[in-house]
Scaffold this active site. Structure first.
Site, PDB file in Angstrom:
ATOM      1  N   ALA A   1     -13.000 -33.316  47.860  1.00  0.00           N
ATOM      2  CA  ALA A   1     -11.826 -32.449  48.400  1.00  0.00           C
ATOM      3  C   ALA A   1     -12.231 -32.907  50.047  1.00  0.00           C
ATOM      4  O   ALA A   1     -12.131 -33.177  50.084  1.00  0.00           O
ATOM      5  CB  ALA A   1     -12.161 -31.473  48.148  1.00  0.00           C
TER       6      ALA A   1
ATOM      7  N   ASP B   1     -10.053 -15.370  55.432  1.00  0.00           N
ATOM      8  CA  ASP B   1      -9.450 -16.266  54.793  1.00  0.00           C
ATOM      9  C   ASP B   1      -9.684 -16.110  53.305  1.00  0.00           C
ATOM     10  O   ASP B   1     -10.358 -16.828  52.447  1.00  0.00           O
ATOM     11  CB  ASP B   1     -10.199 -17.571  55.272  1.00  0.00           C
TER      12      ASP B   1
ATOM     13  N   VAL C   1     -14.547 -32.220  52.310  1.00  0.00           N
ATOM     14  CA  VAL C   1     -16.378 -32.605  51.744  1.00  0.00           C
ATOM     15  C   VAL C   1     -16.448 -33.107  50.973  1.00  0.00           C
ATOM     16  O   VAL C   1     -16.028 -34.197  50.197  1.00  0.00           O
ATOM     17  CB  VAL C   1     -15.595 -31.438  50.496  1.00  0.00           C
TER      18      VAL C   1
ATOM     19  N   GLY D   1      -8.760 -31.301  52.803  1.00  0.00           N
ATOM     20  CA  GLY D   1      -7.804 -29.958  53.458  1.00  0.00           C
ATOM     21  C   GLY D   1      -7.268 -30.413  54.690  1.00  0.00           C
ATOM     22  O   GLY D   1      -7.939 -31.115  54.923  1.00  0.00           O
ATOM     23  N   GLY D   2      -6.724 -30.024  55.027  1.00  0.00           N
ATOM     24  CA  GLY D   2      -6.158 -29.755  56.418  1.00  0.00           C
ATOM     25  C   GLY D   2      -7.272 -29.572  57.352  1.00  0.00           C
ATOM     26  O   GLY D   2      -6.588 -30.433  58.660  1.00  0.00           O
ATOM     27  N   MET D   3      -8.633 -28.724  57.458  1.00  0.00           N
ATOM     28  CA  MET D   3      -9.569 -27.964  58.717  1.00  0.00           C
ATOM     29  C   MET D   3     -10.785 -29.232  58.208  1.00  0.00           C
ATOM     30  O   MET D   3     -11.169 -30.014  59.571  1.00  0.00           O
ATOM     31  CB  MET D   3      -9.762 -27.098  58.754  1.00  0.00           C
ATOM     32  N   ALA D   4     -10.961 -29.976  56.959  1.00  0.00           N
ATOM     33  CA  ALA D   4     -12.352 -30.364  56.726  1.00  0.00           C
ATOM     34  C   ALA D   4     -12.227 -31.250  55.405  1.00  0.00           C
ATOM     35  O   ALA D   4     -11.003 -31.406  54.794  1.00  0.00           O
ATOM     36  CB  ALA D   4     -13.386 -29.625  56.538  1.00  0.00           C
TER      37      ALA D   4
END
Length: 659
Positions: free
Chosen positions: A25, A141, A32, A27-30
């Site tokens: 995966a 969140d 995985v 995303g915008g921050m990290a």
């Protein structure tokens, strides 16, 4: 599962412990990954923060602190954090790997859930939040993307503390709020403040979405949705689905009250109410209509009946109107107002009793409200983002042109070596492809420098240990250490390497060391004294001879010390034992038997001393003799022979050569 082969972390061993297997995966921050913990031989999930966050010291400090707190939170419904670390420019978390899918995936595939099933998802989520709240932690969140449904039926909440760590970064100074607008509580929108009741609000929104299949607020922009969180009351599920259980209307209404005082105090209180609702659901719930939920704006349900309470309890009051700093509200004054004062901003929903405020105060307050609305609009307008394009495998110059055309501020970073990607081809971008960033953001392109090749360092003249250290420092490894005799190189010094010094090889390649064994004691047994003396002195040894009575040919070496093949230093003494030189008359073996050794039946042995060994062997065999070769000094020329050249001997006699 995302298994993009060009991801530079796939195949890498982080911190000497976690071998990254594949990416699952981003995303915008990290991002995985699935990885193998090689120390404990277990599969883990590795969450790697994006480069922009990892380069912010304040984020790294807060991230480490939050990781420690989350690691101490042991609960079956919380994804366990095992480890945190940094490896160069990589900041990561090692977490429990939960094979399955997110609650968002379930909603996308199935739509809304039946009431009982929705509660059976929410109860473990609330249990996880309850454990966190009791430990003094806030999630910040809560949303379906952060709820994992394992293949074995377990429900797990992930990403505790990440939002709080991100708040410490420079990214929070750009006007972008941390959290997800669709689940953000009014106080988070207006002031950024969050406590346990903010998590409760988000959980209430998530329960609404599970029951109805949609979020309560829709809008073309994030600002429009956030505005409704602040100004509107979240509708109850029955407003969209008539006949849905009143107990769940009550649960959603109390969780999503605009005023924090009207909500459950924390997730523990909401958990108790959810368990009670699940227990009573079979008696309280009516038929829920099937079919799609209508789209469009949802109006709040009427106050009457919208908040029924469980049997035996008083229904919770509806939350009062919520005056906030960005919420202008108009009220007609009930008493005569001074000239010029036509409207005022109310501080409460009830009509004002008593004298009206002064006009200048109302005008000033109205101006503050207008400015606050404008500032809020500006903040939300800045959340517009663009997606980083996938430029991996492109030529770096062409990729830079494409990125500039899309409005990015392009920077070409230091190239990195790759065995698989040709030189000047983009290996990765920072931020990674697919990340959401602000228009005009900096985009760093990291290109391949081609395969890394290392020149074998010069270690000639060093001892083996020093040579190992120098080769290791160059990024190579020593495979074998081979010893070889040398008359010129001191013992234990490196004579050469294989591959040779200066040759360029792959990083981590193996190099053999050829080390001098110094002088190797030659085999001179059977030689005549003069030949043995000459051979030993030619390599720098000092021969000493002693005689003893023996049946061997007079003045021939019958024993030696050191033994043949022993490593010795130049100048060492070599002790030779000779058969007595005055041993009387001695006969060759064939002279002591009855065979015919007349002149017609003998051959003169050719003299092959100083000839090439192979040529000497061929010559003797051609003459009818057998040949035996001794490695004396291991040279390519004959140093001595027995019987000597010129000696008559019968055909088939064995001639011994030393070289």
């Amino acid at each position: 599962m995302d298994t993009t082969p060009t991801d530079p972390l796939v195949g890498r061993l982080l911190d000497g412990r976690y071998r990254v297997e594949s990416r699952i995966a981003r995303g915008g921050m990290a991002t995985v990954y699935v990885a193998l913990d090689v120390r404990l031989d277990r599969t883990v999930a590795i969450k790697v923060m994006h480069r922009g966050l990892a380069e912010d010291p304040s984020f790294v400090r807060r991230f480490i602190g939050e990781a420690k707190s989350v690691a101490s939170l042991s609960h079956p419904n919380v994804v366990q954090v095992f480890d945190q670390g940094t490896d160069g420019d990589v900041v990561y978390l090692s977490m429990e790997y939960v094979p399955g899918r997110t609650l968002r995936d379930v909603l996308r595939d199935r739509g809304r859930l039946p009431a009982r099933e929705a509660l059976e998802v929410m109860i473990p989520v609330l249990a996880a939040l309850s454990a966190a709240h009791q430990a003094g932690m806030i999630h910040r969140d809560v949303k379906p993307e952060n709820v994992l449904l394992a293949d074995d039926g377990r429900v797990k909440v992930v990403d505790f503390g990440l939002a709080r760590a991100i708040e410490a970064t420079n990214q929070t100074r750009t006007g972008v709020m941390i959290g997800t607008i669709a689940y953000m509580s009014p106080e988070q929108v207006t002031s950024g403040a969050a406590d346990a009741r903010s998590d409760v609000y988000a959980a209430g929104i998530m329960l609404f979405e599970l029951l109805t299949g949609r979020q309560p607020y829709e809008g073309e922009t994030s600002m429009a949705i956030a505005y409704r969180h602040v100004h509107d009351t979240v509708p109850v599920p029955s407003a969209l689905l008539p006949g849905s259980p009143p107990l769940l209307d009550t649960l959603v209404a109390q969780a999503t009250a605009r005023e924090t005082a009207g909500r459950f105090a924390d997730a523990t209180a909401m958990l108790v109410a959810a368990v009670d609702a699940h227990r009573m659901l079979s008696r309280e719930s009516g038929p829920i209509p099937s079919g799609p939920v209508p789209s469009g704006p949802v109006l709040p349900a009427p106050v009457t009946g919208a908040h029924p309470a469980p049997a035996g309890t008083a229904p919770p009051p509806l939350p009062p109107a919520n005056p906030t700093l960005i919420q202008p509200r108009v009220e007609v004054l009930t008493e005569p107002a001074p000239a010029g004062a036509s409207v005022a901003l109310a501080g409460a929903a009830a009509p004002r009793r008593g004298p009206a405020p002064k006009v200048w105060f109302l005008v000033a307050l109205a101006a503050v409200m207008v400015v606050a609305i404008g500032v809020t609009g500006w903040l939300f307008s800045r959340t517009t983002t663009v997606t980083v394009p996938d430029l991996v495998t492109h030529n770096v110059k062409l990729a830079a042109e494409q990125a500039r055309e899309k409005g990015f501020a392009v920077e070409i970073g230091p190239a990195e070596h790759s065995e698989d990607v040709p030189k000047d081809i983009v290996l990765r971008t920072v931020p990674a492809a697919g990340a959401e960033v602000e228009p005009g953001a900096k985009l760093t392109l990291v290109a391949s420098a081609g395969p890394k090749r290392i020149a074998v360092p010069n270690v000639v003249g060093l001892d083996a240990n020093a040579a190992r250290e120098r080769i290791a420092a160059a990024g190579l490894t020593v495979d074998e250490v081979k010893r070889q005799a040398s008359e010129t190189v001191p013992r234990d010094q490196v004579m050469r390497t294989s591959p040779a010094v200066g040759n360029k090889v792959k990083e981590g390649a193996k190099v053999d060391l050829i080390v001098s064994a110094g002088l190797v004691m030659p085999d001179v047994t059977g030689m005549q004294r003069d030949a043995a003396r000459s051979a030993l002195e030619s390599v720098g040894l000092v021969p000493e001879f002693v005689e003893q009575t023996d049946q061997a040919q007079p003045c021939t070496v019958i024993a030696q010390d050191p033994k043949a093949g022993a490593e010795i230093d130049k100048g060492a003494v070599a002790r030779m034992t000779l058969s007595a030189c005055d041993n009387g008359e001695w006969h060759w073996p064939w002279e002591n038997n009855d065979q015919d050794v007349s002149d017609d039946n003998v051959i003169v042995v050719p003299n092959v001393v100083f000839k090439d060994v192979k040529a000497a062997r061929d010559e003797l065999r051609a003459a009818g003799f057998k040949v035996r070769v001794h490695k004396g000094l291991n040279r390519n020329r004959v140093l001595a022979q027995r019987p000597p050249g010129g000696q008559p001997a019968p055909p088939g006699t064995e001639v011994t050569l030393w070289h």
